[in-house]
Design a protein around this motif. Sequence first.
Motif, mmCIF file in Angstrom:
data_model
loop_
_atom_site.group_PDB
_atom_site.id
_atom_site.type_symbol
_atom_site.label_atom_id
_atom_site.label_comp_id
_atom_site.label_asym_id
_atom_site.label_seq_id
_atom_site.Cartn_x
_atom_site.Cartn_y
_atom_site.Cartn_z
ATOM 1 N N HIS A 119 0.828 -1.207 0.000
ATOM 2 C CA HIS A 119 0.000 0.000 0.000
ATOM 3 C C HIS A 119 0.864 1.260 0.000
ATOM 4 O O HIS A 119 0.513 2.253 -0.651
ATOM 5 C CB HIS A 119 -0.945 0.023 1.201
ATOM 6 N N LEU A 120 1.975 1.242 0.723
ATOM 7 C CA LEU A 120 2.858 2.408 0.724
ATOM 8 C C LEU A 120 3.457 2.650 -0.656
ATOM 9 O O LEU A 120 3.564 3.795 -1.108
ATOM 10 C CB LEU A 120 3.955 2.249 1.777
ATOM 11 N N LYS A 121 3.852 1.580 -1.341
ATOM 12 C CA LYS A 121 4.368 1.731 -2.706
ATOM 13 C C LYS A 121 3.283 2.272 -3.633
ATOM 14 O O LYS A 121 3.547 3.126 -4.478
ATOM 15 C CB LYS A 121 4.921 0.409 -3.224
ATOM 16 N N LEU A 122 2.057 1.790 -3.460
ATOM 17 C CA LEU A 122 0.954 2.278 -4.276
ATOM 18 C C LEU A 122 0.602 3.726 -3.942
ATOM 19 O O LEU A 122 0.186 4.485 -4.823
ATOM 20 C CB LEU A 122 -0.268 1.373 -4.108
ATOM 21 N N ALA A 123 0.774 4.126 -2.685
ATOM 22 C CA ALA A 123 0.532 5.523 -2.306
ATOM 23 C C ALA A 123 1.499 6.446 -3.034
ATOM 24 O O ALA A 123 1.103 7.507 -3.531
ATOM 25 C CB ALA A 123 0.654 5.689 -0.793
ATOM 26 N N LEU A 124 2.770 6.048 -3.124
ATOM 27 C CA LEU A 124 3.738 6.858 -3.870
ATOM 28 C C LEU A 124 3.376 6.912 -5.347
ATOM 29 O O LEU A 124 3.477 7.963 -5.977
ATOM 30 C CB LEU A 124 5.149 6.298 -3.687
ATOM 31 N N LEU A 125 2.953 5.798 -5.896
ATOM 32 C CA LEU A 125 2.534 5.758 -7.292
ATOM 33 C C LEU A 125 1.314 6.644 -7.511
ATOM 34 O O LEU A 125 1.197 7.317 -8.531
ATOM 35 C CB LEU A 125 2.230 4.318 -7.730
ATOM 36 N N ALA A 126 0.407 6.686 -6.537
ATOM 37 C CA ALA A 126 -0.795 7.509 -6.655
ATOM 38 C C ALA A 126 -0.451 8.993 -6.715
ATOM 39 O O ALA A 126 -1.180 9.769 -7.333
ATOM 40 C CB ALA A 126 -1.735 7.246 -5.472
ATOM 41 N N LEU A 127 0.634 9.386 -6.096
ATOM 42 C CA LEU A 127 1.008 10.801 -6.092
ATOM 43 C C LEU A 127 1.616 11.254 -7.415
ATOM 44 O O LEU A 127 1.450 12.396 -7.820
ATOM 45 C CB LEU A 127 1.996 11.080 -4.954
ATOM 46 N N TRP A 128 2.325 10.378 -8.107
ATOM 47 C CA TRP A 128 3.104 10.773 -9.280
ATOM 48 C C TRP A 128 3.126 9.639 -10.314
ATOM 49 O O TRP A 128 4.167 9.072 -10.603
ATOM 50 C CB TRP A 128 4.526 11.112 -8.821
ATOM 51 N N PRO A 129 1.970 9.294 -10.937
ATOM 52 C CA PRO A 129 1.922 8.110 -11.803
ATOM 53 C C PRO A 129 2.349 8.319 -13.259
ATOM 54 O O PRO A 129 2.733 7.365 -13.925
ATOM 55 C CB PRO A 129 0.448 7.716 -11.748
ATOM 56 N N VAL A 130 2.268 9.548 -13.757
ATOM 57 C CA VAL A 130 2.577 9.776 -15.170
ATOM 58 C C VAL A 130 4.067 9.527 -15.397
ATOM 59 O O VAL A 130 4.913 10.004 -14.654
ATOM 60 C CB VAL A 130 2.185 11.208 -15.599
ATOM 61 N N GLY A 131 4.369 8.755 -16.426
ATOM 62 C CA GLY A 131 5.751 8.419 -16.736
ATOM 63 C C GLY A 131 6.185 7.080 -16.174
ATOM 64 O O GLY A 131 7.351 6.721 -16.256
ATOM 65 N N THR A 132 5.228 6.339 -15.579
ATOM 66 C CA THR A 132 5.543 5.003 -15.085
ATOM 67 C C THR A 132 4.815 3.961 -15.916
ATOM 68 O O THR A 132 3.849 4.264 -16.616
ATOM 69 C CB THR A 132 5.149 4.826 -13.608
ATOM 70 N N GLU A 133 5.294 2.769 -15.824
ATOM 71 C CA GLU A 133 4.702 1.647 -16.544
ATOM 72 C C GLU A 133 4.627 0.459 -15.597
ATOM 73 O O GLU A 133 5.522 0.264 -14.775
ATOM 74 C CB GLU A 133 5.570 1.316 -17.761
ATOM 75 N N ILE A 134 3.577 -0.317 -15.703
ATOM 76 C CA ILE A 134 3.410 -1.517 -14.883
ATOM 77 C C ILE A 134 3.885 -2.709 -15.711
ATOM 78 O O ILE A 134 3.381 -2.950 -16.804
ATOM 79 C CB ILE A 134 1.937 -1.713 -14.456
ATOM 80 N N VAL A 135 4.859 -3.434 -15.178
ATOM 81 C CA VAL A 135 5.400 -4.607 -15.856
ATOM 82 C C VAL A 135 5.514 -5.738 -14.846
ATOM 83 O O VAL A 135 5.458 -5.513 -13.639
ATOM 84 C CB VAL A 135 6.783 -4.318 -16.493
ATOM 85 N N THR A 136 5.703 -6.937 -15.349
ATOM 86 C CA THR A 136 5.918 -8.053 -14.423
ATOM 87 C C THR A 136 7.304 -7.910 -13.802
ATOM 88 O O THR A 136 8.197 -7.261 -14.367
ATOM 89 C CB THR A 136 5.817 -9.414 -15.135
ATOM 90 N N VAL A 137 7.478 -8.515 -12.654
ATOM 91 C CA VAL A 137 8.766 -8.476 -11.971
ATOM 92 C C VAL A 137 9.831 -9.123 -12.850
ATOM 93 O O VAL A 137 10.967 -8.638 -12.921
ATOM 94 C CB VAL A 137 8.657 -9.165 -10.594
ATOM 95 N N ASP A 138 9.481 -10.195 -13.553
ATOM 96 C CA ASP A 138 10.435 -10.865 -14.437
ATOM 97 C C ASP A 138 10.888 -9.945 -15.573
ATOM 98 O O ASP A 138 12.068 -9.912 -15.918
ATOM 99 C CB ASP A 138 9.830 -12.142 -15.014
ATOM 100 N N GLU A 139 9.937 -9.200 -16.177
ATOM 101 C CA GLU A 139 10.294 -8.254 -17.238
ATOM 102 C C GLU A 139 11.236 -7.175 -16.717
ATOM 103 O O GLU A 139 12.221 -6.828 -17.374
ATOM 104 C CB GLU A 139 9.052 -7.575 -17.805
ATOM 105 N N ALA A 140 10.933 -6.647 -15.545
ATOM 106 C CA ALA A 140 11.775 -5.598 -14.963
ATOM 107 C C ALA A 140 13.173 -6.123 -14.675
ATOM 108 O O ALA A 140 14.168 -5.440 -14.950
ATOM 109 C CB ALA A 140 11.120 -5.057 -13.690
ATOM 110 N N GLU A 141 13.245 -7.324 -14.148
ATOM 111 C CA GLU A 141 14.547 -7.912 -13.822
ATOM 112 C C GLU A 141 15.366 -8.193 -15.078
ATOM 113 O O GLU A 141 16.561 -7.897 -15.129
ATOM 114 C CB GLU A 141 14.349 -9.196 -13.014
#
Length: 149
Positions: free
Chosen positions: A116-138
């Motif tokens: 929830h804390l990570k999502l709270a940070l994302l809620a404040l500043w979401p533009v310019g981010t992308e949601i990917v799988t952990v495997d893709e990011a790694e």
Amino acid sequence: MPFLSLLLNILWVVTGGIWMAAGWLFAAILMVITIVGIPWARSAFTIAWYTLLPFGQTAVRRDEFRGREDIGTGLLGTLGNILWFVLAGWWLALGHLVAAVGLAITIIGLPFAWAHLKLALLALWPVGTEIVTVDEAESRRRLLGRGAY
């Protein structure tokens, strides 16, 4: 989806993750209704899905992940984030913070509070981010030879 991610996602939904996903969905619908908010609506729908099933996925900076800047990672992205914060970001972040505090009371709720804390940070500043799988990011991190996102 690996078994552990599946189990954590099921527990997440049961412990209230569905309500914050509904909040993101509500924000997305409001953005569509206002017409002016349509540029943020798609992101809000994507993050609503991420909020529903956060384990096994991660949010990454799009310019770092893709290796190039785009309209959402420059000056227009910053302006978009400021508008987002005023219109919807602060109350979504507040909802995630309240949920995190409630879950942090118990030891078993700590991983969910952290999410929830990570999502709270994302809620404040979401533009310019992308949601990917952990495997893709790694694999992308290894490919580019960078540290963790």
